[in-house]
Design an enzyme around this catalytic site. Structure first.
Site, mmCIF file in Angstrom:
data_model
loop_
_atom_site.group_PDB
_atom_site.id
_atom_site.type_symbol
_atom_site.label_atom_id
_atom_site.label_comp_id
_atom_site.label_asym_id
_atom_site.label_seq_id
_atom_site.Cartn_x
_atom_site.Cartn_y
_atom_site.Cartn_z
ATOM 1 N N ASP A 1 -3.538 5.804 6.638
ATOM 2 C CA ASP A 1 -3.896 7.345 6.952
ATOM 3 C C ASP A 1 -4.959 6.864 8.330
ATOM 4 O O ASP A 1 -4.333 6.656 9.459
ATOM 5 C CB ASP A 1 -4.456 7.959 5.986
ATOM 6 C CG ASP A 1 -4.937 9.360 6.333
ATOM 7 O OD1 ASP A 1 -4.240 9.901 7.210
ATOM 8 O OD2 ASP A 1 -5.773 9.869 5.767
ATOM 9 N N PHE B 1 -0.719 16.389 3.989
ATOM 10 C CA PHE B 1 -1.289 15.409 2.856
ATOM 11 C C PHE B 1 -0.053 15.601 1.819
ATOM 12 O O PHE B 1 0.549 16.705 1.189
ATOM 13 C CB PHE B 1 -2.371 16.328 2.165
ATOM 14 C CG PHE B 1 -3.149 15.526 0.981
ATOM 15 C CD1 PHE B 1 -3.854 14.667 1.296
ATOM 16 C CD2 PHE B 1 -2.515 15.782 -0.408
ATOM 17 C CE1 PHE B 1 -4.543 13.922 0.450
ATOM 18 C CE2 PHE B 1 -3.131 14.766 -1.426
ATOM 19 C CZ PHE B 1 -4.256 13.903 -0.780
ATOM 20 N N ARG C 1 1.642 11.784 -9.413
ATOM 21 C CA ARG C 1 1.852 10.274 -9.282
ATOM 22 C C ARG C 1 3.351 9.891 -9.655
ATOM 23 O O ARG C 1 3.811 9.019 -8.785
ATOM 24 C CB ARG C 1 0.960 9.364 -9.719
ATOM 25 C CG ARG C 1 -0.440 9.407 -9.295
ATOM 26 C CD ARG C 1 -1.330 8.113 -9.691
ATOM 27 N NE ARG C 1 -2.630 8.420 -9.494
ATOM 28 C CZ ARG C 1 -3.442 8.055 -8.359
ATOM 29 N NH1 ARG C 1 -2.667 7.522 -7.215
ATOM 30 N NH2 ARG C 1 -4.592 8.133 -8.207
ATOM 31 N N GLU D 1 0.861 -1.273 0.006
ATOM 32 C CA GLU D 1 -0.102 0.184 -0.005
ATOM 33 C C GLU D 1 0.783 1.143 -0.038
ATOM 34 O O GLU D 1 1.977 1.264 0.478
ATOM 35 C CB GLU D 1 -1.000 -0.083 1.437
ATOM 36 C CG GLU D 1 -1.830 1.168 1.472
ATOM 37 C CD GLU D 1 -2.970 1.325 0.323
ATOM 38 O OE1 GLU D 1 -2.534 1.675 -0.653
ATOM 39 O OE2 GLU D 1 -4.046 1.417 0.906
ATOM 40 N N ASP D 2 0.438 2.369 -0.785
ATOM 41 C CA ASP D 2 1.083 3.628 -0.474
ATOM 42 C C ASP D 2 1.036 4.418 0.781
ATOM 43 O O ASP D 2 2.191 4.654 1.342
ATOM 44 C CB ASP D 2 0.641 4.657 -1.662
ATOM 45 C CG ASP D 2 -1.145 4.939 -1.337
ATOM 46 O OD1 ASP D 2 -1.787 4.306 -0.593
ATOM 47 O OD2 ASP D 2 -1.604 5.531 -2.300
#
Ligand code: IMP
Ligand code: MG
Length: 175
Positions: A102, A151, A164, A98-99
């Protein structure tokens, strides 16, 4: 309004950390098979770079795309599968790639769902982790960087589908 990206984690630091984490994974699964599951789209660049650095392990790939519904910008924990896996998980060592984690809603839900498909083992590997934002518990085995509540974009992560492709992690700033 003009925007620019301030570098938070430079490219060489990401590369070094991925090599370190890939070595740990190689050690943990030495001589075995490992099925990497990329969570699209954000996890794509990380998974490619990570997979290249894993050695002495038989690697296979699969891809999944999910979307979280929520009020405004926060996730609600309701996760919709947009693209499911191609392969069954039964009896496999699975590593979810996963990136970023959060609130934890996405992976809390997803790991339970994938666990119900009968893998031999299931672990989570994330490029970024924002522990201060956690609402749902997620058992993260491999985490490259803990970051503050900002963010971020780049290295697969987007803001409005942009950025990206950046080879570093950055924070979007508006001038
Ligand atoms: P969670 O369910 O709140 O853990 O949401 C995780 C998902 O939200 C990630 O897979 C990302 O797609 C997205 N996300 C969370 N924080 C960021 C960020 O800082 N930048 C880009 N996407 C983010
Ligand atoms: Mg994501």
């Amino acid at each position: 309004m003009a925007e620019h990206v301030r570098v938070l984690i430079p490219e060489d630091e990401i590369r070094d950390k991925i090599i370190e984490v890939a070595d740990k994974i190689s050690e943990a699964y030495k001589g075995e098979s490992l099925h990497l599951i990329c969570i699209l789209k954000g996890g794509a660049m990380f998974m490619c770079e990570l997979a290249k650095r894993i050695h002495d392990v038989n690697i296979s790939f699969d891809f999944m795309s999910v979307s979280s519904y929520g009020a405004g910008t926060t996730t609600s924990g309701i996760v919709k599968i947009v693209k499911d896996l191609d392969e069954p998980l039964e009896g496999k060592n699975v590593l979810i790639v996963e990136d970023i984690i959060d609130t934890g809603h996405t992976l809390n839900h997803l790991s339970k769902l994938l666990m119900s498909r009968g893998p031999k083992s299931i672990e989570i590997c994330t490029l970024l982790n924002k522990p201060s934002r956690r609402e749902k518990e997620v058992p993260v085995k491999y985490s490259c960087f803990e970051i503050p509540d900002e963010f971020v974009v780049g290295y697969g992560l987007d803001y409005d589908q942009k950025y990206r492709n950046l080879p570093y992690i950055g924070v979007v700033e508006f001038d």
